[in-house]
Design a protein around this motif. Sequence first.
Motif, PDB file in Angstrom:
ATOM      1  N   LEU A  53       0.835  -1.207   0.000  1.00 16.03           N
ATOM      2  CA  LEU A  53       0.000   0.000   0.000  1.00 16.03           C
ATOM      3  C   LEU A  53       0.872   1.261   0.000  1.00 16.03           C
ATOM      4  O   LEU A  53       0.561   2.239  -0.686  1.00 16.03           O
ATOM      5  N   ALA A  54       1.973   1.228   0.769  1.00 17.48           N
ATOM      6  CA  ALA A  54       2.872   2.386   0.823  1.00 17.48           C
ATOM      7  C   ALA A  54       3.491   2.647  -0.544  1.00 17.48           C
ATOM      8  O   ALA A  54       3.548   3.786  -1.010  1.00 17.48           O
ATOM      9  N   VAL A  55       3.945   1.567  -1.206  1.00 23.98           N
ATOM     10  CA  VAL A  55       4.580   1.734  -2.517  1.00 23.98           C
ATOM     11  C   VAL A  55       3.560   2.256  -3.531  1.00 23.98           C
ATOM     12  O   VAL A  55       3.847   3.168  -4.315  1.00 23.98           O
ATOM     13  N   ILE A  56       2.324   1.710  -3.490  1.00 27.03           N
ATOM     14  CA  ILE A  56       1.290   2.175  -4.419  1.00 27.03           C
ATOM     15  C   ILE A  56       1.025   3.668  -4.195  1.00 27.03           C
ATOM     16  O   ILE A  56       0.955   4.457  -5.135  1.00 27.03           O
ATOM     17  N   GLN A  57       0.915   4.067  -2.916  1.00 27.18           N
ATOM     18  CA  GLN A  57       0.631   5.474  -2.639  1.00 27.18           C
ATOM     19  C   GLN A  57       1.788   6.378  -3.087  1.00 27.18           C
ATOM     20  O   GLN A  57       1.564   7.477  -3.601  1.00 27.18           O
ATOM     21  N   ALA A  58       3.027   5.895  -2.897  1.00 27.20           N
ATOM     22  CA  ALA A  58       4.178   6.679  -3.346  1.00 27.20           C
ATOM     23  C   ALA A  58       4.116   6.872  -4.863  1.00 27.20           C
ATOM     24  O   ALA A  58       4.345   7.976  -5.371  1.00 27.20           O
ATOM     25  N   ILE A  59       3.767   5.795  -5.602  1.00 29.53           N
ATOM     26  CA  ILE A  59       3.689   5.904  -7.057  1.00 29.53           C
ATOM     27  C   ILE A  59       2.570   6.868  -7.457  1.00 29.53           C
ATOM     28  O   ILE A  59       2.738   7.717  -8.331  1.00 29.53           O
ATOM     29  N   VAL A  60       1.411   6.770  -6.768  1.00 33.39           N
ATOM     30  CA  VAL A  60       0.293   7.682  -7.055  1.00 33.39           C
ATOM     31  C   VAL A  60       0.748   9.128  -6.886  1.00 33.39           C
ATOM     32  O   VAL A  60       0.499   9.983  -7.733  1.00 33.39           O
ATOM     33  N   GLN A  61       1.455   9.416  -5.780  1.00 33.84           N
ATOM     34  CA  GLN A  61       1.889  10.797  -5.538  1.00 33.84           C
ATOM     35  C   GLN A  61       2.947  11.237  -6.547  1.00 33.84           C
ATOM     36  O   GLN A  61       2.941  12.381  -6.998  1.00 33.84           O
ATOM     37  N   LEU A  62       3.860  10.326  -6.893  1.00 30.73           N
ATOM     38  CA  LEU A  62       4.900  10.681  -7.861  1.00 30.73           C
ATOM     39  C   LEU A  62       4.287  11.021  -9.216  1.00 30.73           C
ATOM     40  O   LEU A  62       4.728  11.930  -9.897  1.00 30.73           O
ATOM     41  N   VAL A  63       3.229  10.283  -9.590  1.00 26.10           N
ATOM     42  CA  VAL A  63       2.633  10.504 -10.906  1.00 26.10           C
ATOM     43  C   VAL A  63       1.663  11.686 -10.886  1.00 26.10           C
ATOM     44  O   VAL A  63       1.711  12.558 -11.750  1.00 26.10           O
TER      45      VAL A  63
END
Lengths: 114, 201
Positions: free
Chosen positions: A48-58
């Motif tokens: 979940l943390a990695v998914i959220q990081a990717i969402v914020q990066l994009v």
Amino acid sequence: MEEHFKKATARSYTFGFASCIILTLTAYFLVFYRLLTGYALILTLSGLAVIQAIVQLVFFLYLGKERKPRINLLTFLFMALVLVVIVGGSLWIMYSLNERTMMTHPKSPTERSR
Amino acid sequence: MNTEIAMHPNLALHHEETYEKTVFGFWVYLMTDCLLFGSLFATFIVLSHATFGGPSGKEIFSLPYILAETFVLLTSTYTCGFLGFAARKKEKTKTLLWLFVTFLLGLTFVVMEVREFVLLVLEGNGWSRSGFLSAYFTLVGTHGTHVSFGLIWMLVLFFQILFRDFTHDIRRRMMCLRLFWHFLDVVWIFIFTFVYLFGVI
């Protein structure tokens, strides 16, 4: 003009913001109500943390949406590689050191010296 | 300036090129900062069980409080985006308003974090208590310091826009600030997960 954020729109920001709230709450309630345990919980939370990081990066940092050549994206990927080596390598070394020299407590390298 | 534009019709293009170089330079700084945080995370994970008779994360972290902190920072990152949209349309009042809102949210976050630190130290659980607490204060404190510097940056920018309007320099600074602020929120996701959520499991 603002070259980097040229393609940024309020809609994409709102979408990113809403997704982050949902992802954060999911992680929070998984822990709060103990919906999962052990490795399943640890893996899900990390995911979940990695998914959220990717969402914020994009959706916030607009990673990878620049013009070619995508030098910022390339720098990011190189950083990610170095990060994996540093963090993964440190953890690997410390835990294997721990296991090889451990007498009683199989948990931490500092408790051993007591 | 006017004769300059007359002589160089590509001046606008030139500014755009400078923007790209600045953004790239700032981006490289953010990436090195990421490595700094990565090293601190590795240290924290290694030391996370080294409580040396002191409290573990389970005893000292209050999850609802941390969730509130997370939402304050997340909202500030969202309003930071609207600051950019207002600046793009050169709406001075709106830009200043969003900048002020973002600043207030950031300040709330820092105050909440400082309160948490002060309570821990007063209870005798300062950074000298155990390896776990040293690593905790270093990691979360470094993030808090970054946020505090971002707040100073916002304050300076606020007065620059107020008195000098949107020059190219100011817009460039604002762009870097947005990158910085969004980046800090990305780091916070991992602190929230690996420090606080893992800490109470």
